[in-house]
Scaffold this motif. Structure first.
Motif, PDB file in Angstrom:
ATOM      1  N   UNK A 153       1.191  19.785   7.613  1.00 37.83           N
ATOM      2  CA  UNK A 153       0.448  19.165   8.717  1.00 37.83           C
ATOM      3  C   UNK A 153      -0.658  18.274   8.184  1.00 37.83           C
ATOM      4  N   UNK A 154      -1.356  18.724   7.156  1.00 28.65           N
ATOM      5  CA  UNK A 154      -2.415  17.916   6.554  1.00 28.65           C
ATOM      6  C   UNK A 154      -1.857  16.620   5.983  1.00 28.65           C
ATOM      7  N   UNK A 155      -0.729  16.700   5.295  1.00 28.46           N
ATOM      8  CA  UNK A 155      -0.123  15.502   4.721  1.00 28.46           C
ATOM      9  C   UNK A 155       0.355  14.540   5.804  1.00 28.46           C
ATOM     10  N   UNK A 156       0.899  15.086   6.888  1.00 30.53           N
ATOM     11  CA  UNK A 156       1.338  14.250   8.004  1.00 30.53           C
ATOM     12  C   UNK A 156       0.145  13.520   8.627  1.00 30.53           C
ATOM     13  N   UNK A 157      -0.923  14.240   8.873  1.00 29.80           N
ATOM     14  CA  UNK A 157      -2.124  13.635   9.468  1.00 29.80           C
ATOM     15  C   UNK A 157      -2.681  12.558   8.540  1.00 29.80           C
ATOM     16  N   UNK A 158      -2.707  12.850   7.249  1.00 27.18           N
ATOM     17  CA  UNK A 158      -3.204  11.877   6.274  1.00 27.18           C
ATOM     18  C   UNK A 158      -2.363  10.597   6.305  1.00 27.18           C
ATOM     19  N   UNK A 159      -1.038  10.730   6.348  1.00 25.90           N
ATOM     20  CA  UNK A 159      -0.144   9.566   6.377  1.00 25.90           C
ATOM     21  C   UNK A 159      -0.349   8.753   7.651  1.00 25.90           C
ATOM     22  N   UNK A 160      -0.484   9.425   8.782  1.00 23.62           N
ATOM     23  CA  UNK A 160      -0.706   8.742  10.055  1.00 23.62           C
ATOM     24  C   UNK A 160      -2.033   7.980  10.041  1.00 23.62           C
ATOM     25  N   UNK A 161      -3.062   8.582   9.493  1.00 19.81           N
ATOM     26  CA  UNK A 161      -4.371   7.928   9.420  1.00 19.81           C
ATOM     27  C   UNK A 161      -4.336   6.749   8.452  1.00 19.81           C
ATOM     28  N   UNK A 162      -3.669   6.891   7.316  1.00 24.18           N
ATOM     29  CA  UNK A 162      -3.573   5.784   6.361  1.00 24.18           C
ATOM     30  C   UNK A 162      -2.812   4.617   6.988  1.00 24.18           C
ATOM     31  N   UNK A 163      -1.710   4.893   7.669  1.00 21.55           N
ATOM     32  CA  UNK A 163      -0.953   3.830   8.336  1.00 21.55           C
ATOM     33  C   UNK A 163      -1.804   3.154   9.412  1.00 21.55           C
ATOM     34  N   UNK A 164      -2.570   3.941  10.159  1.00 22.03           N
ATOM     35  CA  UNK A 164      -3.443   3.389  11.195  1.00 22.03           C
ATOM     36  C   UNK A 164      -4.559   2.548  10.573  1.00 22.03           C
ATOM     37  N   UNK A 165      -5.094   3.006   9.467  1.00 24.52           N
ATOM     38  CA  UNK A 165      -6.132   2.259   8.766  1.00 24.52           C
ATOM     39  C   UNK A 165      -5.591   0.922   8.272  1.00 24.52           C
ATOM     40  N   UNK A 166      -4.382   0.928   7.714  1.00 23.23           N
ATOM     41  CA  UNK A 166      -3.772  -0.318   7.252  1.00 23.23           C
ATOM     42  C   UNK A 166      -3.543  -1.278   8.418  1.00 23.23           C
ATOM     43  N   UNK A 167      -3.159  -0.746   9.566  1.00 25.02           N
ATOM     44  CA  UNK A 167      -2.992  -1.565  10.771  1.00 25.02           C
ATOM     45  C   UNK A 167      -4.332  -2.181  11.171  1.00 25.02           C
TER      46      UNK A 167
END
Length: 149
Positions: free
Chosen positions: A41-55
């Motif tokens: 779950x932590x890794x999933x949240x991290x990936x979602x936040x990184x993708x959102x940050x890049x956006x």
């Protein structure tokens, strides 16, 4: 020799254990599986936040604040987050919603009323009525469910 002791979890293990046990098919949950799910779950949240940050950085290179709109854009535009689309709808104004509903009902847009540009969340609920349902939330924003075609 490497230590096998897990690092401290950022998500509450007890709550994850409760969620896992909430399934009617599960009686007991091993501690290792709870830790593994917590890390996933932590890794999933991290990936979602990184993708959102890049956006966010693509939209505004000097931006420093990650906003809901960035998260919603990533979820709506990426196939890997398709299961989150109903939970993170794009926000539109009330005026835009009224235009969409007028076009759908075949009415002209001649009678535009001056209203506040209030931000709303649009989700595609298959169980909503033809007009869409409007609910208010604590943050004085309206949530409008638009039926899916």
């Amino acid at each position: 020799m490497a230590s096998t002791t897990p690092k401290a979890a950022h998500l509450p293990i007890g709550r994850i254990n409760t969620i896992m046990k909430s399934s009617s098919d599960v009686e007991n949950v091993g501690k290792d599986s709870v830790i593994l799910m917590s890390k996933a779950a932590e890794l999933f949240i991290r990936k979602l936040v990184v993708d959102s940050f890049n956006c966010m950085r693509q939209d505004d290179p000097s931006g420093k604040t990650l906003k809901y709109q960035n998260l919603a854009t990533v979820v709506q535009n990426s196939n890997k987050y398709h299961f989150l689309k109903d939970m993170t709808p794009m926000k539109i104004t009330v005026r835009e919603y009224k235009r969409i509903m007028a076009r759908k009902n075949g009415k002209c847009d001649d009678e535009e009323e001056e209203e506040d540009e209030e931000t709303v969340e649009v989700s595609s609920d298959s169980g909503s009525d033809e007009e869409g349902s409007v609910m208010s939330s604590r943050s004085s924003r309206s949530v409008i469910s638009v039926p899916s075609d």
